[in-house]
Scaffold this motif. Structure first.
Motif, PDB file in Angstrom:
ATOM      1  N   GLY A  21     -56.088 -84.490  36.029  1.00  0.00           N
ATOM      2  CA  GLY A  21     -55.177 -83.994  34.998  1.00  0.00           C
ATOM      3  C   GLY A  21     -55.908 -83.613  33.739  1.00  0.00           C
ATOM      4  N   LYS A  22     -56.958 -84.351  33.441  1.00  0.00           N
ATOM      5  CA  LYS A  22     -57.708 -84.091  32.216  1.00  0.00           C
ATOM      6  C   LYS A  22     -58.305 -82.684  32.229  1.00  0.00           C
ATOM      7  CE  LYS A  22     -61.688 -84.958  29.724  1.00  0.00           C
ATOM      8  NZ  LYS A  22     -63.071 -84.845  30.079  1.00  0.00           N
ATOM      9  N   THR A  23     -58.683 -82.218  33.405  1.00  0.00           N
ATOM     10  CA  THR A  23     -59.250 -80.880  33.508  1.00  0.00           C
ATOM     11  C   THR A  23     -58.220 -79.822  33.116  1.00  0.00           C
ATOM     12  OG1 THR A  23     -60.011 -81.849  35.571  1.00  0.00           O
ATOM     13  CG2 THR A  23     -60.864 -79.677  35.007  1.00  0.00           C
ATOM     14  N   TYR A  24     -56.957 -80.124  33.419  1.00  0.00           N
ATOM     15  CA  TYR A  24     -55.925 -79.120  33.159  1.00  0.00           C
ATOM     16  C   TYR A  24     -55.101 -79.496  31.942  1.00  0.00           C
ATOM     17  CZ  TYR A  24     -57.289 -77.876  37.842  1.00  0.00           C
ATOM     18  OH  TYR A  24     -58.034 -77.522  38.928  1.00  0.00           O
ATOM     19  N   ILE A  25     -55.718 -80.246  31.048  1.00  0.00           N
ATOM     20  CA  ILE A  25     -54.966 -80.822  29.938  1.00  0.00           C
ATOM     21  C   ILE A  25     -54.292 -79.764  29.073  1.00  0.00           C
ATOM     22  CG2 ILE A  25     -56.946 -80.923  28.388  1.00  0.00           C
ATOM     23  CD1 ILE A  25     -55.933 -83.671  27.539  1.00  0.00           C
ATOM     24  N   ARG A  26     -54.910 -78.608  28.962  1.00  0.00           N
ATOM     25  CA  ARG A  26     -54.349 -77.585  28.093  1.00  0.00           C
ATOM     26  C   ARG A  26     -53.124 -76.903  28.700  1.00  0.00           C
ATOM     27  NH1 ARG A  26     -58.191 -76.076  24.118  1.00  0.00           N
ATOM     28  NH2 ARG A  26     -60.146 -77.101  24.594  1.00  0.00           N
ATOM     29  N   ASP A  27     -53.065 -76.903  30.025  1.00  0.00           N
ATOM     30  CA  ASP A  27     -52.067 -76.046  30.648  1.00  0.00           C
ATOM     31  C   ASP A  27     -50.956 -76.777  31.384  1.00  0.00           C
ATOM     32  OD1 ASP A  27     -53.860 -73.828  30.010  1.00  0.00           O
ATOM     33  OD2 ASP A  27     -55.122 -74.752  31.563  1.00  0.00           O
ATOM     34  N   PHE A  28     -51.223 -77.992  31.832  1.00  0.00           N
ATOM     35  CA  PHE A  28     -50.235 -78.617  32.710  1.00  0.00           C
ATOM     36  C   PHE A  28     -50.106 -80.101  32.366  1.00  0.00           C
ATOM     37  CE2 PHE A  28     -48.841 -80.254  36.923  1.00  0.00           C
ATOM     38  CZ  PHE A  28     -47.663 -79.526  37.005  1.00  0.00           C
ATOM     39  N   TRP A  29     -49.114 -80.431  31.565  1.00  0.00           N
ATOM     40  CA  TRP A  29     -49.000 -81.800  31.067  1.00  0.00           C
ATOM     41  C   TRP A  29     -48.569 -82.848  32.099  1.00  0.00           C
ATOM     42  CZ3 TRP A  29     -44.194 -83.852  31.524  1.00  0.00           C
ATOM     43  CH2 TRP A  29     -43.107 -82.959  31.567  1.00  0.00           C
ATOM     44  N   PRO A  30     -47.732 -82.505  33.127  1.00  0.00           N
ATOM     45  CA  PRO A  30     -47.267 -83.598  33.991  1.00  0.00           C
ATOM     46  C   PRO A  30     -48.403 -84.367  34.661  1.00  0.00           C
ATOM     47  CG  PRO A  30     -45.981 -81.629  34.386  1.00  0.00           C
ATOM     48  CD  PRO A  30     -47.127 -81.217  33.527  1.00  0.00           C
ATOM     49  N   LEU A  31     -49.473 -83.677  34.957  1.00  0.00           N
ATOM     50  CA  LEU A  31     -50.577 -84.316  35.665  1.00  0.00           C
ATOM     51  C   LEU A  31     -51.295 -85.342  34.792  1.00  0.00           C
ATOM     52  CD1 LEU A  31     -51.515 -84.044  38.487  1.00  0.00           C
ATOM     53  CD2 LEU A  31     -53.057 -82.212  37.837  1.00  0.00           C
ATOM     54  N   SER A  45     -58.544 -98.135  37.005  1.00  0.00           N
ATOM     55  CA  SER A  45     -58.198 -96.759  36.674  1.00  0.00           C
ATOM     56  C   SER A  45     -59.297 -96.157  35.806  1.00  0.00           C
ATOM     57  CB  SER A  45     -56.830 -96.687  36.007  1.00  0.00           C
ATOM     58  OG  SER A  45     -56.711 -97.660  35.015  1.00  0.00           O
ATOM     59  N   GLY A  46     -59.922 -96.995  34.964  1.00  0.00           N
ATOM     60  CA  GLY A  46     -61.026 -96.487  34.151  1.00  0.00           C
ATOM     61  C   GLY A  46     -62.186 -96.019  35.017  1.00  0.00           C
ATOM     62  N   LEU A  47     -62.538 -96.854  35.998  1.00  0.00           N
ATOM     63  CA  LEU A  47     -63.644 -96.494  36.891  1.00  0.00           C
ATOM     64  C   LEU A  47     -63.331 -95.217  37.664  1.00  0.00           C
ATOM     65  CD1 LEU A  47     -65.009 -99.708  38.620  1.00  0.00           C
ATOM     66  CD2 LEU A  47     -66.086 -98.279  36.914  1.00  0.00           C
ATOM     67  N   SER A  48     -62.124 -95.158  38.229  1.00  0.00           N
ATOM     68  CA  SER A  48     -61.762 -93.968  38.994  1.00  0.00           C
ATOM     69  C   SER A  48     -61.727 -92.753  38.086  1.00  0.00           C
ATOM     70  CB  SER A  48     -60.387 -94.143  39.642  1.00  0.00           C
ATOM     71  OG  SER A  48     -60.382 -95.292  40.417  1.00  0.00           O
ATOM     72  N   PHE A  49     -61.305 -93.002  36.840  1.00  0.00           N
ATOM     73  CA  PHE A  49     -61.192 -91.904  35.888  1.00  0.00           C
ATOM     74  C   PHE A  49     -62.546 -91.238  35.663  1.00  0.00           C
ATOM     75  CE2 PHE A  49     -61.173 -90.345  31.476  1.00  0.00           C
ATOM     76  CZ  PHE A  49     -60.147 -89.425  31.590  1.00  0.00           C
ATOM     77  N   ILE A  50     -63.612 -92.023  35.564  1.00  0.00           N
ATOM     78  CA  ILE A  50     -64.917 -91.401  35.366  1.00  0.00           C
ATOM     79  C   ILE A  50     -65.599 -91.111  36.695  1.00  0.00           C
ATOM     80  CG2 ILE A  50     -65.287 -92.338  33.064  1.00  0.00           C
ATOM     81  CD1 ILE A  50     -67.199 -94.360  34.289  1.00  0.00           C
ATOM     82  N   GLY A  51     -64.876 -91.263  37.782  1.00  0.00           N
ATOM     83  CA  GLY A  51     -65.386 -90.811  39.069  1.00  0.00           C
ATOM     84  C   GLY A  51     -66.200 -91.836  39.822  1.00  0.00           C
ATOM     85  N   THR A  69     -46.096 -80.898  40.932  1.00  0.00           N
ATOM     86  CA  THR A  69     -47.181 -80.935  41.918  1.00  0.00           C
ATOM     87  C   THR A  69     -48.522 -80.805  41.208  1.00  0.00           C
ATOM     88  OG1 THR A  69     -47.095 -78.555  42.187  1.00  0.00           O
ATOM     89  CG2 THR A  69     -45.794 -79.857  43.728  1.00  0.00           C
ATOM     90  N   ASP A  70     -49.599 -81.142  41.924  1.00  0.00           N
ATOM     91  CA  ASP A  70     -50.916 -81.116  41.287  1.00  0.00           C
ATOM     92  C   ASP A  70     -51.658 -79.816  41.591  1.00  0.00           C
ATOM     93  OD1 ASP A  70     -51.788 -81.342  43.842  1.00  0.00           O
ATOM     94  OD2 ASP A  70     -52.830 -83.255  43.588  1.00  0.00           O
ATOM     95  N   ASP A  71     -52.972 -79.828  41.379  1.00  0.00           N
ATOM     96  CA  ASP A  71     -53.753 -78.594  41.490  1.00  0.00           C
ATOM     97  C   ASP A  71     -53.878 -78.091  42.929  1.00  0.00           C
ATOM     98  OD1 ASP A  71     -55.126 -80.939  41.883  1.00  0.00           O
ATOM     99  OD2 ASP A  71     -57.077 -80.068  41.405  1.00  0.00           O
ATOM    100  N   PHE A  72     -53.556 -78.959  43.906  1.00  0.00           N
ATOM    101  CA  PHE A  72     -53.574 -78.495  45.291  1.00  0.00           C
ATOM    102  C   PHE A  72     -52.166 -78.375  45.861  1.00  0.00           C
ATOM    103  CE2 PHE A  72     -57.922 -80.223  45.029  1.00  0.00           C
ATOM    104  CZ  PHE A  72     -58.614 -79.118  45.489  1.00  0.00           C
ATOM    105  N   GLY A  73     -51.193 -78.428  44.981  1.00  0.00           N
ATOM    106  CA  GLY A  73     -49.814 -78.303  45.420  1.00  0.00           C
ATOM    107  C   GLY A  73     -49.262 -79.553  46.079  1.00  0.00           C
ATOM    108  N   ARG A  74     -49.919 -80.701  45.858  1.00  0.00           N
ATOM    109  CA  ARG A  74     -49.418 -81.945  46.448  1.00  0.00           C
ATOM    110  C   ARG A  74     -48.375 -82.555  45.517  1.00  0.00           C
ATOM    111  NH1 ARG A  74     -55.498 -83.928  47.526  1.00  0.00           N
ATOM    112  NH2 ARG A  74     -55.515 -83.374  45.332  1.00  0.00           N
ATOM    113  N   ASP A  75     -47.399 -83.207  46.108  1.00  0.00           N
ATOM    114  CA  ASP A  75     -46.327 -83.788  45.308  1.00  0.00           C
ATOM    115  C   ASP A  75     -46.880 -84.952  44.480  1.00  0.00           C
ATOM    116  OD1 ASP A  75     -43.350 -84.002  44.807  1.00  0.00           O
ATOM    117  OD2 ASP A  75     -43.857 -86.061  45.404  1.00  0.00           O
ATOM    118  N   LEU A  76     -46.659 -84.882  43.160  1.00  0.00           N
ATOM    119  CA  LEU A  76     -47.267 -85.868  42.261  1.00  0.00           C
ATOM    120  C   LEU A  76     -46.635 -87.249  42.413  1.00  0.00           C
ATOM    121  CD1 LEU A  76     -49.378 -86.274  40.123  1.00  0.00           C
ATOM    122  CD2 LEU A  76     -47.747 -85.538  38.398  1.00  0.00           C
TER     123      LEU A  76
END
Lengths: 322, 300, 324
Positions: free
Chosen positions: B258-268, B235-241, B83-90
């Motif tokens: 996922g990039k924000t949580y890169i250190r702690d949670f790899w599945p994202l 995906s590139g455009l969405s990636f930079i917001g 799941t992601d940072d809001f508990g949604r199924d990835l």
């Protein structure tokens, strides 16, 4: 000893989908300084034979199934790659059919000739360049054009360059694969004449591949007629031209319009050459041959000596039935 | 540039030759089916499309439903991709998100192809001053790298699926138009076009009935080869917001989170990357196969 | 030849002008008033007018465009940031070298790796090596730079801790940004090289070279390679544009203080003078690269050289005709 002796040469192209029998048991002999004409339709295996002599068959599809190519007493098929390279361009050189594509477009013609001289001539680059210019002049191209690129030359001029390149190292054998087919008719005669002169002056032997019997008549000492990868008739120019025996050879001569007789139409040979990937049993020519019997369709034919200096691959001719 | 144009023209000539002969389409199809690598790509693409369209059939989770207690669950039986940072199924977010990625990619490809056809056929058919004007415009358009153009446009238009589609399609116009132009130019000289003109066909009618049918093959090739690149840009455009924005699931924006949580949670990070890469891989393989099938001479 | 190059350089002027107008128009038409955004709520009309004048936003479309062009042409001045008041040109001078270094090293890597691997693949066609390289190339070509970057970060930065995650401070920290910039391009150059090489070694003149007794190495380097370079140069030129545009994303991932992060921050803030300036600069580089690519063609291929020369002549002839 002959300069070149090809014995029982067979070359097949094997791919996943097909097995093409391009050359099947070819025997040829070229004497020093003589010219052998190799005649046949497109797809008869002439070019493959020529490339086979220089071991330039496309790999990995092309395979030597059998045979020997004895050049100056040595079997080229057993030579190492290094030995082979010192033969190519040096002792045996080749002129290709299409001068338009035979020259590298991004190197000057002078460079391309000098390259082969430098490689085999064991001389300095400067000397090689000098000799390259001389070669160009010999084929009738002005010295200052040595620095030009192939696209600046016409087809005939390009073929002269190719000839200069082929003769640059004084080879003892020159293989000319339809050297004039791609040229205008007026240029053809010029180029052939020039080749004949140069050859005579240097004592070079030649294997002349062509489908033009006229060219053969003017340039060759011996003639071999090829059909479906086999030599079907082989002899001196006189024998073949004055006393052709094999039905296919007869057909070839028959398809040339005669000036003496008042004929309405040409007499082409009926049918097509068999697919080299699926050659028929027996005589390869039997389904187009007017004289064929049931036996022809089943028995392999041997290239047998009819008279001295004249071989024919036809059982019926040998039995005197034709 | 000159060499590229020349090659395009050669290609165009080959292809028009090919398409003129009816009934060769079956042979094209045969060649396509026989190409194992291409079929593998096609299967990948079809599988992805089915997965995305029929997303509700393949997951019981709602891609928007948040359950903060369930956040950052590693892949397991309940949540196969976690799941992601809001508990949604990835997994649910990825297959629902694919709808946006694929839809925008197809939409952008269609739009840029249509624009390319329009500009290219006008330039090629009329030639002269019109052609000069259009090619100059294409020169200018091509001076800006397509991703950069997309970024500039979507930063001006704002985010959202439709704007993203528009922004991305701009970069594809020039290539398609050039291709179309050379195809049309090679056909223009043919006698049957002269004949159509002589019998009084209007320009638009001549283009539509005689020129366009001959340009289908190169267009298909151009379009199919650009889908992969479009997915990359989206995906590139969405990636930079700038493209599709949260909470709308899109592969690039999921990856950005996922990039924000890169250190702690790899599945994202790993799973959205995988989806992007596999999709582009599939479309590239299929596009290559389609090109080889439509024009065997170009085969590498 | 020289004439051709001059012609091409002159042609860059209208192209750049076109790019400028397009970019400027896009930002001009963007909804929202930057002055209000900057001042926030609670501004007075006087304050508004002063800020608008300061930012050169009080004139109409053509007035703004004109002074923008004038600034760039006469003073190489791209204007000021809406927010920080820093000169954009100065910021370019500081940031561009970093992006350029990444780009140039990236290009070197992609040629140095892509070309030989492509040749190897072609020479050993149908070998295990060829298949392996082809599969690797296909996979890499399917990976956008930023996906590769993120995966690289997870694997080498976070899991294995071999490489630093951000910045460009140590030599080691260059590895990931360079690799992620170059790898997809390596794959493309490799595939292009393989395709062309296979095409070239089938040509008649290669057979001629063999019939001359040249070694395979000479044939490859002297006869084949130069002939297959032109499409590769085209692709490489295209890669430069891709790398420049991709830097926005990769620099953002690795937090590198180059043009990419500058532009990214500006986009997020809607700081249009910066966005416009960046796009212009990158478009200029793309144009220059295209020019270099065209010149390389001529250096390699005498036929193209001849065409360039004759294109100049044709022009003259035409002019002559018009006079007479």
């Amino acid at each position: 000893m002959s300069l070149l002796e090809i014995k029982n040469l067979s070359i097949h192209f094997v791919t996943r989908y097909s097995d093409v029998h391009a050359v099947n048991g070819v025997d040829l002999t070229i004497e020093e300084g003589k010219t052998l004409g190799l005649v046949g339709e497109t797809g008869a295996g002439k070019t493959t034979t020529a490339l086979g002599i220089l071991r330039l068959i496309q790999k990995p599809q092309g395979r030597y199934e059998s045979g020997e190519i004895i050049f100056k007493g040595k079997d080229l098929l057993k030579a190492t790659d290094d030995e082979m390279r010192s033969v190519r361009g040096n002792e045996i050189s080749m002129i290709f059919q299409d001068p338009m594509t035979a020259l590298n477009p991004i190197l000057t013609v002078g460079d391309q000739i000098a390259e082969v001289i430098h490689l085999h001539g064991k001389c300095s680059q400067a000397e090689a360049n000098e000799r390259a210019v001389k070669m160009l002049e010999m084929v009738g191209i002005r010295a200052e054009r040595a620095g030009e690129y192939p696209h600046q030359f016409s087809g005939g001029m390009k073929q002269r360059v190719v000839i200069a390149m082929a003769l640059a190292c004084n080879p003892s054998l020159l293989i000319a694969d339809e050297p004039t087919t791609a040229l205008d008719v007026t240029i053809q005669a010029q180029v052939l004449e020039m080749m004949a002169d140069l050859k005579k002056g240097r004592g070079t032997a030649m294997l002349l591949i062509t489908h033009d019997l006229g060219i053969v008549a003017e340039n060759c000492d011996d003639v071999a007629i090829m059909y479906a990868g086999e030599v079907i008739e082989y002899g001196t120019l006189e024998r073949i031209f004055h006393n052709p025996k094999h039905p296919y050879t007869l057909g070839l001569f028959g398809s040339i319009p005669s000036l003496d007789k008042d004929e309405e139409r040409l007499h082409p040979i009926e049918g097509l050459m068999p697919d080299p990937a699926a050659l028929p049993a027996g005589c390869k020519f039997h389904d187009r041959c007017a004289y064929a019997t049931d036996e022809c369709a089943s028995c392999e034919q041997e290239l047998a000596e009819m008279e001295s200096g004249h071989k024919v691959r036809c059982a019926r001719v040998m039995k005197g039935e034709i | 540039m000159t060499r590229k144009k020349q090659r395009d023209e050669k290609l165009a000539a080959n292809l028009t030759e090919l398409t003129r002969k009816q009934g060769q389409w079956r042979e094209v199809l045969m060649r396509l089916v026989r190409n194992k690598v291409g079929m593998f790509g096609a299967i990948l693409c079809i599988a992805l499309v089915i997965l995305c369209i029929g997303a509700p059939l393949f997951t019981k989770w709602d891609p928007y439903e948040q359950a903060v207690i369930n956040k950052f669950i590693y892949p397991g039986r309940e949540h196969i991709f976690g799941t992601d940072d809001f508990g949604r199924d990835l997994w649910a977010r990825l297959i629902y998100g694919g709808r946006y990625s694929l839809l925008i990619a197809f939409g952008a490809t269609c739009f840029s192809t249509c624009m390319g056809v329009l500009l290219g056929s006008i330039a090629g058919y009329f030639g002269g001053r019109t052609d000069l004007l259009i090619t100059r415009f294409l020169d200018i358009l091509q001076a800006i790298p397509s991703l950069l153009l997309a970024i500039a446009i979507s930063s001006a238009l704002g985010s959202g699926p439709f704007n993203t589609m528009l922004a991305i399609s701009m970069g594809g116009i020039a290539g398609g138009a050039r291709m179309m132009r050379s195809v049309v130019m090679s056909i223009r000289g043919n006698e049957y076009i002269e004949a159509a003109k002589a019998t009084g066909s209007s320009n638009a009618r001549t283009i539509a009935t005689h020129v366009l049918p001959n340009t289908i093959a190169p267009l298909i090739i151009n379009a199919s080869l650009s889908i992969g690149g479009n997915i990359m840009s989206i995906s590139g455009l969405s990636f930079i917001g700038l493209g599709v924005q949260a909470p709308t699931p899109e592969w690039g924006s999921i990856l950005a989170v996922g990039k924000t949580y890169i250190r702690d949670f790899w599945p994202l990070v790993v799973f959205p990357s995988m989806f992007i890469a596999i999709t582009i891989f599939g479309f590239n393989l299929f596009g290559d196969a389609l090109r080889d099938a439509l024009d065997p001479k170009l085969k590498d | 030849m020289a004439k051709y190059i001059i012609k091409r350089i002159l042609w860059m002027i209208p192209v750049m002008l076109g790019v400028l107008i397009i970019v400027f128009t896009i930002s001009y038409l963007t909804p929202g008033d930057p002055v209000i955004t900057i001042l926030g709520s609670g501004y007075t009309p006087e304050k508004y007018a002063a800020k608008a004048a300061e930012l050169n936003l009080d004139k109409g479309y053509f007035g703004q465009l004109g002074s923008y062009i004038w600034g760039i042409v006469t003073r190489f001045d791209f204007g000021k940031s809406f927010y920080s008041n820093l000169s954009i040109t100065g910021e370019f001078a500081r940031r561009f070298p970093i992006t350029a270094a990444l780009g140039i090293f990236g290009c070197i890597i992609m040629v140095v790796l892509g070309l030989p691997l492509g040749i190897l693949s072609a020479v050993k066609q149908y070998s295990v090596l060829d298949y392996t390289l082809t599969v690797i190339a296909l996979v890499l070509a399917a990976m956008p730079g930023f996906v590769l970057a993120i995966l690289g970060l997870v694997l080498f930065g976070v899991r294995l801790r071999w490489l630093p995650i951000t910045g460009l401070d140590t030599p080691k920290s260059w590895i990931l940004p360079l690799a992620t910039n170059a790898m997809p391009c390596v794959a493309m150059i490799m595939r292009q090289t393989r395709t062309n090489m296979l095409e070239v070694i089938r040509q008649d003149y290669i057979r001629t070279a063999r019939s001359k007794g040249l070694s395979e190495r000479t044939i490859l380097w002297k006869h084949a390679l130069k002939n297959c370079l032109i499409p590769i140069i085209t692709v490489t030129g295209g890669m430069v544009a891709m790398v420049m545009a991709g830097s926005i994303i990769t620099e953002n991932i690795f937090n590198i203080k180059g043009m990419g992060t500058y532009m990214y921050a500006a986009i997020m803030q809607r700081d249009y003078p910066i966005v416009n300036g960046c796009v212009l600069l990158i478009a200029f580089i793309v144009c220059c690269v295209n020019l270099i690519v065209d010149i390389c063609y001529a250096l390699i291929d005498p036929r193209i050289r001849a065409r360039y020369a004759s294109s100049g002549k044709k022009h003259k002839k035409k002019a002559h005709k018009e006079v007479t």
